[in-house]
Design a protein around this motif. Structure first.
Motif, PDB file in Angstrom:
ATOM      1  N   GLN A 236      60.373   6.683  28.366  1.00 28.97           N
ATOM      2  CA  GLN A 236      61.222   7.084  27.244  1.00 28.97           C
ATOM      3  C   GLN A 236      62.460   6.190  27.099  1.00 28.97           C
ATOM      4  OE1 GLN A 236      59.651   9.359  25.337  1.00 28.97           O
ATOM      5  NE2 GLN A 236      58.203   9.124  27.040  1.00 28.97           N
ATOM      6  N   LEU A 237      62.718   5.356  28.106  1.00 27.56           N
ATOM      7  CA  LEU A 237      63.898   4.498  28.067  1.00 27.56           C
ATOM      8  C   LEU A 237      63.913   3.522  26.885  1.00 27.56           C
ATOM      9  CD1 LEU A 237      64.374   3.711  31.883  1.00 27.56           C
ATOM     10  CD2 LEU A 237      65.724   5.256  30.448  1.00 27.56           C
ATOM     11  N   PRO A 238      62.790   2.877  26.548  1.00 34.24           N
ATOM     12  CA  PRO A 238      62.839   1.965  25.388  1.00 34.24           C
ATOM     13  C   PRO A 238      63.264   2.658  24.100  1.00 34.24           C
ATOM     14  CG  PRO A 238      60.885   1.537  26.693  1.00 34.24           C
ATOM     15  CD  PRO A 238      61.503   2.789  27.246  1.00 34.24           C
ATOM     16  N   PHE A 239      62.892   3.923  23.935  1.00 33.23           N
ATOM     17  CA  PHE A 239      63.320   4.663  22.737  1.00 33.23           C
ATOM     18  C   PHE A 239      64.778   5.095  22.866  1.00 33.23           C
ATOM     19  CE2 PHE A 239      64.118   8.815  20.770  1.00 33.23           C
ATOM     20  CZ  PHE A 239      63.894   8.499  19.427  1.00 33.23           C
ATOM     21  N   CYS A 240      65.143   5.645  24.017  1.00 28.93           N
ATOM     22  CA  CYS A 240      66.511   6.142  24.207  1.00 28.93           C
ATOM     23  C   CYS A 240      67.540   5.019  24.099  1.00 28.93           C
ATOM     24  CB  CYS A 240      66.628   6.825  25.570  1.00 28.93           C
ATOM     25  SG  CYS A 240      65.643   8.329  25.732  1.00 28.93           S
ATOM     26  N   ALA A 241      67.156   3.804  24.502  1.00 29.53           N
ATOM     27  CA  ALA A 241      68.079   2.667  24.432  1.00 29.53           C
ATOM     28  C   ALA A 241      68.106   2.035  23.050  1.00 29.53           C
ATOM     29  CB  ALA A 241      67.686   1.618  25.464  1.00 29.53           C
ATOM     30  N   GLY A 242      67.276   2.526  22.155  1.00 25.30           N
ATOM     31  CA  GLY A 242      67.263   2.005  20.796  1.00 25.30           C
ATOM     32  C   GLY A 242      66.407   0.783  20.588  1.00 25.30           C
ATOM     33  N   ALA A 247      57.752   5.267  16.204  1.00 34.69           N
ATOM     34  CA  ALA A 247      56.379   4.758  16.254  1.00 34.69           C
ATOM     35  C   ALA A 247      55.931   4.497  17.691  1.00 34.69           C
ATOM     36  CB  ALA A 247      56.256   3.476  15.438  1.00 34.69           C
ATOM     37  N   TYR A 248      56.885   4.299  18.586  1.00 34.97           N
ATOM     38  CA  TYR A 248      56.567   4.190  20.014  1.00 34.97           C
ATOM     39  C   TYR A 248      56.735   5.526  20.714  1.00 34.97           C
ATOM     40  CZ  TYR A 248      57.461   3.540  24.988  1.00 34.97           C
ATOM     41  OH  TYR A 248      57.431   3.663  26.346  1.00 34.97           O
ATOM     42  N   LEU A 249      57.751   6.294  20.335  1.00 33.72           N
ATOM     43  CA  LEU A 249      58.046   7.545  21.024  1.00 33.72           C
ATOM     44  C   LEU A 249      56.861   8.496  21.013  1.00 33.72           C
ATOM     45  CD1 LEU A 249      60.095   9.463  22.393  1.00 33.72           C
ATOM     46  CD2 LEU A 249      60.735  10.245  20.093  1.00 33.72           C
ATOM     47  N   ILE A 250      56.233   8.673  19.866  1.00 38.30           N
ATOM     48  CA  ILE A 250      55.141   9.646  19.753  1.00 38.30           C
ATOM     49  C   ILE A 250      53.953   9.287  20.645  1.00 38.30           C
ATOM     50  CG2 ILE A 250      53.446  10.653  18.174  1.00 38.30           C
ATOM     51  CD1 ILE A 250      55.598  10.530  15.995  1.00 38.30           C
ATOM     52  N   PRO A 251      53.405   8.054  20.570  1.00 39.20           N
ATOM     53  CA  PRO A 251      52.289   7.743  21.477  1.00 39.20           C
ATOM     54  C   PRO A 251      52.686   7.750  22.951  1.00 39.20           C
ATOM     55  CG  PRO A 251      52.951   5.798  20.206  1.00 39.20           C
ATOM     56  CD  PRO A 251      53.632   6.971  19.600  1.00 39.20           C
ATOM     57  N   SER A 252      53.930   7.368  23.263  1.00 36.11           N
ATOM     58  CA  SER A 252      54.351   7.382  24.665  1.00 36.11           C
ATOM     59  C   SER A 252      54.398   8.803  25.215  1.00 36.11           C
ATOM     60  CB  SER A 252      55.720   6.715  24.832  1.00 36.11           C
ATOM     61  OG  SER A 252      56.759   7.509  24.302  1.00 36.11           O
ATOM     62  N   MET A 253      54.827   9.752  24.371  1.00 36.46           N
ATOM     63  CA  MET A 253      54.865  11.150  24.801  1.00 36.46           C
ATOM     64  C   MET A 253      53.460  11.725  24.942  1.00 36.46           C
ATOM     65  SD  MET A 253      58.095  12.598  22.562  1.00 36.46           S
ATOM     66  CE  MET A 253      57.990  14.239  23.282  1.00 36.46           C
ATOM     67  N   LEU A 254      52.583  11.404  23.996  1.00 33.06           N
ATOM     68  CA  LEU A 254      51.209  11.916  24.053  1.00 33.06           C
ATOM     69  C   LEU A 254      50.458  11.341  25.252  1.00 33.06           C
ATOM     70  CD1 LEU A 254      50.197  11.805  20.276  1.00 33.06           C
ATOM     71  CD2 LEU A 254      50.632  13.841  21.667  1.00 33.06           C
ATOM     72  N   SER A 292      50.983   0.097  21.878  1.00 32.75           N
ATOM     73  CA  SER A 292      51.843   0.887  20.988  1.00 32.75           C
ATOM     74  C   SER A 292      53.239   0.293  20.897  1.00 32.75           C
ATOM     75  CB  SER A 292      51.909   2.340  21.464  1.00 32.75           C
ATOM     76  OG  SER A 292      52.681   2.477  22.650  1.00 32.75           O
ATOM     77  N   MET A 293      53.711  -0.304  21.981  1.00 28.49           N
ATOM     78  CA  MET A 293      55.021  -0.968  21.947  1.00 28.49           C
ATOM     79  C   MET A 293      55.025  -2.130  20.970  1.00 28.49           C
ATOM     80  SD  MET A 293      56.111  -1.386  25.909  1.00 28.49           S
ATOM     81  CE  MET A 293      56.024  -0.029  27.077  1.00 28.49           C
ATOM     82  N   ALA A 294      53.980  -2.953  21.058  1.00 24.44           N
ATOM     83  CA  ALA A 294      53.892  -4.136  20.194  1.00 24.44           C
ATOM     84  C   ALA A 294      53.804  -3.721  18.724  1.00 24.44           C
ATOM     85  CB  ALA A 294      52.684  -4.982  20.592  1.00 24.44           C
ATOM     86  N   ILE A 295      53.034  -2.688  18.458  1.00 23.89           N
ATOM     87  CA  ILE A 295      52.903  -2.196  17.082  1.00 23.89           C
ATOM     88  C   ILE A 295      54.234  -1.640  16.594  1.00 23.89           C
ATOM     89  CG2 ILE A 295      51.810  -0.451  15.607  1.00 23.89           C
ATOM     90  CD1 ILE A 295      49.306  -0.752  17.381  1.00 23.89           C
TER      91      ILE A 295
END
Length: 299
Positions: A236-242, A247-254, A292-295
């Motif tokens: 979750q760090l890549p999302f929390c750090a902005g 688009a990354y948060l949802i697949p990372s959580m799933l 998912s990160m690249a997308i």
């Protein structure tokens, strides 16, 4: 006569093909595939790399990883020969000498550094070299035979490709690069420990102190669960750090929730089939997470 000539001619060709196959096997191509995927996807997270840069970076990483794998074959030949899964490896079986494997490995590593230093940048080349030494010296020569935490500490070597990829694309390192490093670092223990449960008896016979051998399967399952939860938090760090958005948060959580579900079933049922399922899903998990990160980076 023609039939006999064909038979005589086929023997050297067969031997040559076997030799080529053995040297390719020394580089551990199956292991490399996931490392190269994390390299390519990280480069797209870091920016918009050219195809030439991607190919050179992947070639450099492949040479370094292959070189480390070749030396691992030579050093671990006594372990490999006692385990069914690895007994037919080139060095363990005697088809390639330990000295030849080590020379081959060192040559590949030198070519990797030279290629990356001259065609990409010195930072990427140095990081790649650090991964080589981490796997050969820290993991293979030191930790693997001395501590059940070998895969935790030694796993840092396998987490280097995102750093190499980021340095190749941007010429420097940032916090985001280290987040991706941390993701692979925390992914490695649950991934490898799930496999080590399946191979516990063989590791015990080879006197390799993998966690299931030293601490037992129950403790290994608990550690897999713990590291999977930690991995979920780290992803979750890549999302929390902005750095990456929804688009990354949802697949990372799933993906993280599913991985935790596999680990929970392994812990609760204590069935070895769940160790295999967890191991196989962990491969798919890391691949899908980095894709998912690249997308998301270009959404």
């Amino acid at each position: 006569m023609q039939s006999g000539a064909t038979t005589v001619g086929e023997a050297p060709r067969s031997a040559a093909l076997q030799l080529v196959r053995d040297y390719v096997t020394l580089t551990k191509p199956k292991v490399q595939s996931l490392l190269l995927l994390t390299t390519v996807t990280t480069m797209y997270v870091a920016g918009n790399p050219s195809l030439r840069l991607i190919l050179i970076t992947c070639l450099g990483g492949s040479l370094s990883s292959g070189g480390a794998g070749a030396i691992n074959h030579a050093v671990d030949r006594d372990i490999d020969v006692t385990m069914k899964r690895t007994a037919d490896r080139p060095v363990a079986s005697g088809r390639v000498s330990p000295a030849a494997a080590i020379l081959f490995g060192c040559t590949l590593s030198a070519l990797s550094f030279l290629l990356l230093a001259t065609q990409v940048n010195v930072l990427a080349a140095s990081l790649c070299l650090s991964g080589f030494f981490g796997y050969v010296v820290v993991y293979t020569l030191w930790l693997k035979r001395t501590t059940p935490q070998n895969i935790v500490i030694g796993g840092a070597a396998g987490a280097v490709p995102p750093l190499v990829a980021w340095a190749a694309t941007t010429g420097s390192l940032s916090g985001m690069a280290f987040y991706l490093f941390a993701i692979v670092f925390f992914w490695t223990p649950p991934h490898f420990w799930a496999l080590s449960i399946l191979m516990k008896d063989e590791y015990a016979a080879a006197r390799v102190p993998m966690l299931p051998v030293v601490a037992g399967e129950d403790e290994t399952r608990r550690q897999i669960m713990l590291y999977t939860v930690l991995l979920y938090a780290v992803t979750q760090l890549p999302f929390c750090a902005g750095g990456l958005g929804v688009a990354y948060l949802i697949p990372s959580m799933l993906l993280g929730a599913i991985f935790i579900g596999f680990s929970y079933m392994l812990l609760r049922t204590k069935e070895r089939r769940w160790a295999l399922r967890t191991y196989l899903f962990s491969l798919l998990y890391l691949a899908l997470l980095f894709v998912s990160m690249a997308i998301a980076a270009h959404a």
